[in-house]
Write a protein that holds these residues in place. Structure first.
Motif, PDB file in Angstrom:
ATOM      1  N   ILE A 201      83.933  45.352 -12.884  1.00 45.05           N
ATOM      2  CA  ILE A 201      83.005  45.997 -12.975  1.00 45.05           C
ATOM      3  C   ILE A 201      81.960  45.532 -13.772  1.00 45.05           C
ATOM      4  N   ILE A 202      80.733  45.392 -13.329  1.00 44.69           N
ATOM      5  CA  ILE A 202      79.615  44.915 -14.023  1.00 44.69           C
ATOM      6  C   ILE A 202      78.870  45.961 -14.919  1.00 44.69           C
ATOM      7  N   PRO A 203      79.032  46.012 -16.270  1.00 45.91           N
ATOM      8  CA  PRO A 203      78.713  47.330 -16.867  1.00 45.91           C
ATOM      9  C   PRO A 203      77.310  47.764 -16.730  1.00 45.91           C
ATOM     10  N   GLY A 204      76.884  48.979 -16.683  1.00 48.47           N
ATOM     11  CA  GLY A 204      75.683  49.532 -16.534  1.00 48.47           C
ATOM     12  C   GLY A 204      75.562  50.623 -15.561  1.00 48.47           C
ATOM     13  N   PHE A 205      74.840  51.659 -15.894  1.00 44.26           N
ATOM     14  CA  PHE A 205      74.718  53.111 -15.318  1.00 44.26           C
ATOM     15  C   PHE A 205      74.264  52.529 -13.730  1.00 44.26           C
ATOM     16  N   ASP A 206      74.255  53.648 -12.810  1.00 42.49           N
ATOM     17  CA  ASP A 206      73.849  53.506 -11.346  1.00 42.49           C
ATOM     18  C   ASP A 206      72.409  52.870 -11.291  1.00 42.49           C
ATOM     19  N   ASP A 207      71.433  53.194 -12.533  1.00 42.56           N
ATOM     20  CA  ASP A 207      70.189  52.843 -12.203  1.00 42.56           C
ATOM     21  C   ASP A 207      70.081  51.235 -12.616  1.00 42.56           C
ATOM     22  N   HIS A 208      71.161  50.609 -12.915  1.00 43.54           N
ATOM     23  CA  HIS A 208      71.245  49.019 -13.030  1.00 43.54           C
ATOM     24  C   HIS A 208      71.364  48.306 -11.661  1.00 43.54           C
ATOM     25  N   MET A 209      71.454  49.254 -10.379  1.00 40.26           N
ATOM     26  CA  MET A 209      71.631  48.725  -9.187  1.00 40.26           C
ATOM     27  C   MET A 209      70.183  48.399  -8.471  1.00 40.26           C
ATOM     28  N   TYR A 210      69.860  47.344  -8.007  1.00 44.44           N
ATOM     29  CA  TYR A 210      68.579  46.892  -7.621  1.00 44.44           C
ATOM     30  C   TYR A 210      68.889  46.496  -6.133  1.00 44.44           C
ATOM     31  N   THR A 211      67.642  46.141  -5.284  1.00 44.56           N
ATOM     32  CA  THR A 211      67.991  45.582  -3.995  1.00 44.56           C
ATOM     33  C   THR A 211      66.584  44.703  -3.915  1.00 44.56           C
ATOM     34  N   PHE A 212      66.946  43.854  -3.075  1.00 43.25           N
ATOM     35  CA  PHE A 212      65.892  42.839  -2.496  1.00 43.25           C
ATOM     36  C   PHE A 212      65.877  43.273  -0.963  1.00 43.25           C
ATOM     37  N   ASP A 213      64.925  43.771  -0.333  1.00 40.23           N
ATOM     38  CA  ASP A 213      64.509  43.906   1.079  1.00 40.23           C
ATOM     39  C   ASP A 213      63.596  43.159   1.546  1.00 40.23           C
ATOM     40  N   ALA A 214      64.064  42.317   2.713  1.00 40.82           N
ATOM     41  CA  ALA A 214      63.121  41.147   3.230  1.00 40.82           C
ATOM     42  C   ALA A 214      63.247  41.165   4.578  1.00 40.82           C
ATOM     43  N   TYR A 215      62.248  40.659   5.372  1.00 40.58           N
ATOM     44  CA  TYR A 215      62.101  40.170   6.853  1.00 40.58           C
ATOM     45  C   TYR A 215      61.838  38.760   6.756  1.00 40.58           C
ATOM     46  N   LEU A 216      62.588  38.035   7.542  1.00 40.08           N
ATOM     47  CA  LEU A 216      62.687  36.526   7.792  1.00 40.08           C
ATOM     48  C   LEU A 216      62.199  36.262   9.271  1.00 40.08           C
ATOM     49  N   GLU A 261      66.704  32.153   2.822  1.00 38.79           N
ATOM     50  CA  GLU A 261      66.037  30.989   3.622  1.00 38.79           C
ATOM     51  C   GLU A 261      67.043  29.746   3.592  1.00 38.79           C
ATOM     52  N   GLU A 262      67.886  29.562   2.739  1.00 35.31           N
ATOM     53  CA  GLU A 262      68.744  28.423   2.718  1.00 35.31           C
ATOM     54  C   GLU A 262      69.851  28.728   3.733  1.00 35.31           C
ATOM     55  N   LEU A 263      70.129  29.923   4.138  1.00 38.10           N
ATOM     56  CA  LEU A 263      71.020  30.386   5.057  1.00 38.10           C
ATOM     57  C   LEU A 263      70.336  30.007   6.413  1.00 38.10           C
ATOM     58  N   LYS A 264      69.083  30.018   6.440  1.00 36.74           N
ATOM     59  CA  LYS A 264      68.187  29.956   7.674  1.00 36.74           C
ATOM     60  C   LYS A 264      68.332  31.389   8.437  1.00 36.74           C
ATOM     61  N   TYR A 265      68.457  32.667   7.751  1.00 37.42           N
ATOM     62  CA  TYR A 265      68.655  33.719   8.298  1.00 37.42           C
ATOM     63  C   TYR A 265      67.444  34.262   8.792  1.00 37.42           C
ATOM     64  N   LYS A 266      67.585  35.093   9.793  1.00 42.24           N
ATOM     65  CA  LYS A 266      66.357  35.528  10.706  1.00 42.24           C
ATOM     66  C   LYS A 266      66.608  36.995  10.649  1.00 42.24           C
ATOM     67  N   GLY A 267      65.381  37.914  10.621  1.00 42.89           N
ATOM     68  CA  GLY A 267      65.462  39.243  10.780  1.00 42.89           C
ATOM     69  C   GLY A 267      65.328  40.062   9.616  1.00 42.89           C
ATOM     70  N   PHE A 268      65.656  41.267   9.439  1.00 42.83           N
ATOM     71  CA  PHE A 268      65.676  42.030   8.424  1.00 42.83           C
ATOM     72  C   PHE A 268      67.158  41.915   7.666  1.00 42.83           C
ATOM     73  N   ALA A 269      67.088  41.937   6.164  1.00 41.85           N
ATOM     74  CA  ALA A 269      68.348  41.911   5.521  1.00 41.85           C
ATOM     75  C   ALA A 269      68.149  42.493   4.174  1.00 41.85           C
ATOM     76  N   GLU A 270      69.191  43.180   3.382  1.00 37.99           N
ATOM     77  CA  GLU A 270      69.083  43.374   1.865  1.00 37.99           C
ATOM     78  C   GLU A 270      70.118  42.993   1.207  1.00 37.99           C
ATOM     79  N   ILE A 271      69.765  42.665  -0.016  1.00 34.07           N
ATOM     80  CA  ILE A 271      70.612  42.301  -0.902  1.00 34.07           C
ATOM     81  C   ILE A 271      70.858  43.279  -1.949  1.00 34.07           C
ATOM     82  N   GLU A 272      72.053  43.765  -2.236  1.00 32.31           N
ATOM     83  CA  GLU A 272      72.437  44.651  -3.488  1.00 32.31           C
ATOM     84  C   GLU A 272      72.634  43.833  -4.622  1.00 32.31           C
TER      85      GLU A 272
END
Length: 396
Positions: A201-216, A261-272
């Motif tokens: 478990i990575i230490p930190g309250f829920d406000d330590h959760m972030y996202t990167f939302d992107a369209y490729l 980009e290294e994966l050559k992903y296309k479309g919308f995706a989100e990393i948490e």
């Protein structure tokens, strides 16, 4: 607009937001679901057509054939947009066949599934130098000793196939505090035929959760993106976004854009991501290969991801766009946030004063829209029916 947009699923606010994002721009939107039950998104005024199909998992062959038969009747190939992880898995499995009749951003069969699968995602991230939580596989030698010495308790038992796990247990993972709880969690997963891994478990309250939302785009380049910060989740600590705001974090763009980009992903995706409260390092937690829960927040910011997808696939892409400053706007799913607030206060993680102060921010609502009120009214009826059934069941 000649091309229709096919939105899969109408019993969740992700689909509702997707329908609105397309319909408000004049796109003819067709909603396909396997049932009429609790399908409040189908009440949207922005919906042009509604169809009932075979179940995408219980009758996958029938579901795929239903989609193809519908597409064959159209003058132009429709844009296909799934709104649930299980739908993404099915589309990924039949991608080559479906792309003959539909416009779908992804071109590499299996890539969606690789990123949704926690085991393969962990391997890919490590190979690319992206930090992930320390993980021990159940079949490793000296498994229990590694859990106790490397991960330490408490730790989490996490599914490799998250959608199937959630469908079975109605939660995203098991949090265990000792060996007995660990062995019980492993036994439950094994009985359900589900593969799991164990993570620190990575230490930190829920406000330590972030996202990167992107369209490729179809060249595999990030054209539209944003970063956000979660404030509250439900279930608390290991759940889905219920109160999330825009927060510019350039480091997440550096990590996330290179990863996709290294994966050559296309479309919308989100990393948490989760930011380690002790070290400040960002750890990749999971990837969502479908429209995000707080899609309406992105829309209010000016990033209409469903329409961006539609425009590029139909040959008229929108100009690249991103935000490099904080914008005071939050996504709010009031129903589950109230449940979360109850649990945060009960466990002493938040005070009532902190909650009330946070609620003053301008909001992008999950369901409510003055211009399209019927879905919210239908959702309210669903909730009231559940409450009444619970009351009468208790009395009985």
């Amino acid at each position: 607009m000649k091309n229709k947009a096919i939105v899969l699923g109408t019993n969740y606010y992700i689909a509702l937001s997707t329908i609105r994002c397309l319909g408000i721009n004049g796109v003819p939107v067709v909603a396909i679901d396997y049932s009429n039950k609790d399908t409040y998104a189908a009440k949207s005024k922005y919906l042009s057509e509604r169809l009932i199909s075979p179940h995408y998992k219980n009758d996958t062959k029938g579901f795929i054939q239903f989609l193809i038969d519908y597409a064959k009747k159209q003058d132009c190939p429709p844009v296909l947009i799934p709104c649930h992880d299980l739908q993404v898995e099915v589309i990924d499995e039949h991608l080559e066949e479906l792309k003959k009749y539909f416009l779908i951003p992804q071109t590499e069969p299996g890539l969606y599934t690789k990123l949704m699968d926690k085991g393969s995602l962990h391997k890919i991230a490590k190979e690319m130098g992206v930090a992930v939580p320390e993980t021990v596989r159940v079949d490793e030698e000296n498994f229990l000793e590694k859990v106790e010495n490397i991960l330490k308790y408490p730790c989490i038992v996490k599914p490799v196939d998250s959608p199937s796990f959630v469908a079975q247990f109605r939660r995203k993972l098991f949090k265990v505090h000792n060996r007995e709880e660990l062995e019980d969690a492993l036994s439950r997963a094994k009985s359900a035929g589900l593969e799991v891994i164990v993570q620190r478990i990575i230490p930190g309250f829920d406000d330590h959760m972030y996202t990167f939302d992107a369209y490729l785009n179809q060249e595999g380049k990030v054209t539209h993106w944003s970063t956000c910060q979660k404030y509250r989740q439900f279930p608390i600590n290991f759940g889905a976004s219920v109160y999330t705001g825009h927060k510019y974090v350039p480091e997440l763009y550096e990590i996330g854009a290179r990863f996709f980009e290294e994966l050559k992903y296309k479309g919308f995706a989100e990393i948490e991501f989760k930011k380690d409260a002790e070290t400040g390092q960002f750890y990749l937690i999971e990837v969502n290969a479908r429209i995000t829960n707080f899609n309406n927040l992105l829309y209010k910011l000016g990033l209409n991801m469903p329409y961006i997808t539609y425009r590029e696939l139909t040959g008229s892409p929108l100009e690249p766009k991103s935000f490099k400053e904080d914008i005071n706007l939050v996504f709010w799913y009031a129903y589950e946030d109230l449940l979360a607030i109850r649990d945060y206060i009960k466990t002493g993680q938040l005070t009532l004063g902190e909650v009330l102060k946070s609620l003053l921010k301008p909001k992008a609502y999950a369901i409510w829209d003055w211009k399209d009120p019927m879905p919210a009214l239908a959702f309210s009826k669903i909730i009231l029916d559940k409450v009444f059934r619970k009351i009468f069941k208790t009395k009985d």
